[in-house]
Scaffold this motif. Sequence first.
Motif, PDB file in Angstrom:
ATOM      1  N   ARG A   8       0.829  -1.215   0.000  1.00  0.00           N
ATOM      2  CA  ARG A   8       0.000   0.000   0.000  1.00  0.00           C
ATOM      3  C   ARG A   8       0.858   1.257   0.000  1.00  0.00           C
ATOM      4  O   ARG A   8       0.607   2.200  -0.769  1.00  0.00           O
ATOM      5  CB  ARG A   8      -0.912  -0.031   1.229  1.00  0.00           C
ATOM      6  CG  ARG A   8      -2.005   1.027   1.249  1.00  0.00           C
ATOM      7  CD  ARG A   8      -1.618   2.294   1.965  1.00  0.00           C
ATOM      8  NE  ARG A   8      -1.178   2.060   3.322  1.00  0.00           N
ATOM      9  CZ  ARG A   8      -0.661   3.019   4.096  1.00  0.00           C
ATOM     10  NH1 ARG A   8      -0.494   4.247   3.623  1.00  0.00           N
ATOM     11  NH2 ARG A   8      -0.252   2.741   5.319  1.00  0.00           N
ATOM     12  N   ILE A   9       1.912   1.281   0.800  1.00  0.00           N
ATOM     13  CA  ILE A   9       2.799   2.447   0.869  1.00  0.00           C
ATOM     14  C   ILE A   9       3.533   2.652  -0.453  1.00  0.00           C
ATOM     15  O   ILE A   9       3.638   3.780  -0.959  1.00  0.00           O
ATOM     16  CB  ILE A   9       3.811   2.285   2.023  1.00  0.00           C
ATOM     17  CG1 ILE A   9       3.081   2.333   3.368  1.00  0.00           C
ATOM     18  CG2 ILE A   9       4.874   3.380   1.966  1.00  0.00           C
ATOM     19  CD1 ILE A   9       3.980   2.057   4.558  1.00  0.00           C
ATOM     20  N   SER A  47       1.056   3.945  -3.168  1.00  0.00           N
ATOM     21  CA  SER A  47       0.615   5.316  -2.906  1.00  0.00           C
ATOM     22  C   SER A  47       1.725   6.325  -3.176  1.00  0.00           C
ATOM     23  O   SER A  47       1.481   7.399  -3.753  1.00  0.00           O
ATOM     24  CB  SER A  47       0.122   5.449  -1.462  1.00  0.00           C
ATOM     25  OG  SER A  47       1.154   5.175  -0.535  1.00  0.00           O
ATOM     26  N   LEU A  48       2.961   6.002  -2.798  1.00  0.00           N
ATOM     27  CA  LEU A  48       4.080   6.914  -3.055  1.00  0.00           C
ATOM     28  C   LEU A  48       4.380   7.017  -4.547  1.00  0.00           C
ATOM     29  O   LEU A  48       4.692   8.105  -5.052  1.00  0.00           O
ATOM     30  CB  LEU A  48       5.314   6.452  -2.294  1.00  0.00           C
ATOM     31  CG  LEU A  48       5.292   6.638  -0.774  1.00  0.00           C
ATOM     32  CD1 LEU A  48       6.563   6.078  -0.149  1.00  0.00           C
ATOM     33  CD2 LEU A  48       5.119   8.113  -0.407  1.00  0.00           C
ATOM     34  N   LEU A 105       1.705   9.210  -6.075  1.00  0.00           N
ATOM     35  CA  LEU A 105       1.906  10.593  -5.657  1.00  0.00           C
ATOM     36  C   LEU A 105       3.056  11.242  -6.425  1.00  0.00           C
ATOM     37  O   LEU A 105       2.924  12.365  -6.931  1.00  0.00           O
ATOM     38  CB  LEU A 105       2.183  10.646  -4.160  1.00  0.00           C
ATOM     39  CG  LEU A 105       2.447  12.045  -3.589  1.00  0.00           C
ATOM     40  CD1 LEU A 105       1.155  12.844  -3.547  1.00  0.00           C
ATOM     41  CD2 LEU A 105       3.052  11.964  -2.191  1.00  0.00           C
ATOM     42  N   SER A 127      -4.450   4.231  -1.647  1.00  0.00           N
ATOM     43  CA  SER A 127      -3.270   4.212  -2.506  1.00  0.00           C
ATOM     44  C   SER A 127      -3.331   5.065  -3.755  1.00  0.00           C
ATOM     45  O   SER A 127      -2.287   5.450  -4.288  1.00  0.00           O
ATOM     46  CB  SER A 127      -2.981   2.756  -2.924  1.00  0.00           C
ATOM     47  OG  SER A 127      -4.114   2.193  -3.560  1.00  0.00           O
ATOM     48  N   THR A 148      -2.557  10.392   0.337  1.00  0.00           N
ATOM     49  CA  THR A 148      -1.142  10.138   0.608  1.00  0.00           C
ATOM     50  C   THR A 148      -0.483  11.355   1.238  1.00  0.00           C
ATOM     51  O   THR A 148       0.369  11.219   2.130  1.00  0.00           O
ATOM     52  CB  THR A 148      -0.408   9.756  -0.687  1.00  0.00           C
ATOM     53  OG1 THR A 148      -1.078   8.656  -1.305  1.00  0.00           O
ATOM     54  CG2 THR A 148       1.034   9.360  -0.397  1.00  0.00           C
ATOM     55  N   ASP A 199      -1.230  11.265   4.814  1.00  0.00           N
ATOM     56  CA  ASP A 199      -0.436  10.237   5.493  1.00  0.00           C
ATOM     57  C   ASP A 199       0.979  10.740   5.771  1.00  0.00           C
ATOM     58  O   ASP A 199       1.549  10.468   6.833  1.00  0.00           O
ATOM     59  CB  ASP A 199      -0.365   8.970   4.640  1.00  0.00           C
ATOM     60  CG  ASP A 199      -1.692   8.233   4.594  1.00  0.00           C
ATOM     61  OD1 ASP A 199      -2.565   8.537   5.430  1.00  0.00           O
ATOM     62  OD2 ASP A 199      -1.855   7.362   3.717  1.00  0.00           O
ATOM     63  N   CYS A 221      -5.357   1.346   5.685  1.00  0.00           N
ATOM     64  CA  CYS A 221      -3.938   1.665   5.853  1.00  0.00           C
ATOM     65  C   CYS A 221      -3.167   0.463   6.381  1.00  0.00           C
ATOM     66  O   CYS A 221      -1.940   0.406   6.285  1.00  0.00           O
ATOM     67  CB  CYS A 221      -3.764   2.859   6.783  1.00  0.00           C
ATOM     68  SG  CYS A 221      -4.269   2.561   8.494  1.00  0.00           S
TER      69      CYS A 221
END
Length: 306
Positions: free
Chosen positions: A9-10, A13-14, A17, A72, A78, A81, A251
């Motif tokens: 997920r991280i 999402s990054l 972004l 995500s 994001t 977060d 998350c």
Amino acid sequence: MNRVLKLTRIAVSLAVLLLLTAALTLPVLTVPGLTQGLEDVQLTVAVMSFSLFIFVIWLIVTLLFGRIYCASVCPMGTLQDIAARAARMSPQLRQKGRYRYSRPRNGLRYIMLIAMMICLMGQYYAVASVIDPYGAYSRICQRLFAPATDAVLSALGSPEGRAVAATWASTLIAAMTLGVVAVIAARRGRLICNTICPVGTTLGLVSRFAIFQIDIDTDRCIHCGRCEDVCKGECIDLRDNVVDGSRCVNCFNCINVCPNDAIHYTNRRKQLSDTMMQPITGPFSRPKGTTANAAGSSTCQKNSRS
């Protein structure tokens, strides 16, 4: 498996972004096909372009897996977060910044959703973009990040810089949006997603019936409160051992901190095997504002006296 879910997920999402931010800030960094595709799958963009296919696909994905979009694909999510994580870098802020369950503000959520629908039907797109997460993030990139990047490139003598025509009003709105989002996210996590974001509300209406959800094994839960401490959606109610699926943003923080493996992302719903373990109500119930550990200790003390 739990850690893989969170890391995936991280990473996604990054990546989303960075790609969208680069394209919105400096078009020369646009990845042909990929960047446009990421913009087209943004829910509000799909609605305004009358892309029923993308809209229905996201509803189906949400019905299956919950609010994956918010977790995500939404750049504003994001950004929140990142702000929440940055606020908890120091031990002092991490201790003070624990999340707690809060009741859903459904009245405000539905008002903002109706307002968004009225703006879209009336073609007031400029007004709609203020509360639309992708529209707001685009404005932040184009009115704040792009001019800053252009100034740096111009100072370095690079021909890739570009002049961005922006009114004081749009720049001010972008700056205020960034400031408000950062401050609220630092203190309350995804509160904006679960109160004023019309996309979050729309997907929340579907995700409460999602097949895969965060579920608490009530036979294994020891009420340590760790899951509640890290829940950015503030949707874990340990008094009733339930997770508000309409506000859970997937998350996966909670399933990684549980010391007794009592929380899972699953399509099964755990039922109590011992009916005597039903939530306590009445004189021994946990007072409002106390932690789960404190309530459990108080109950044990009262039982021992009796």
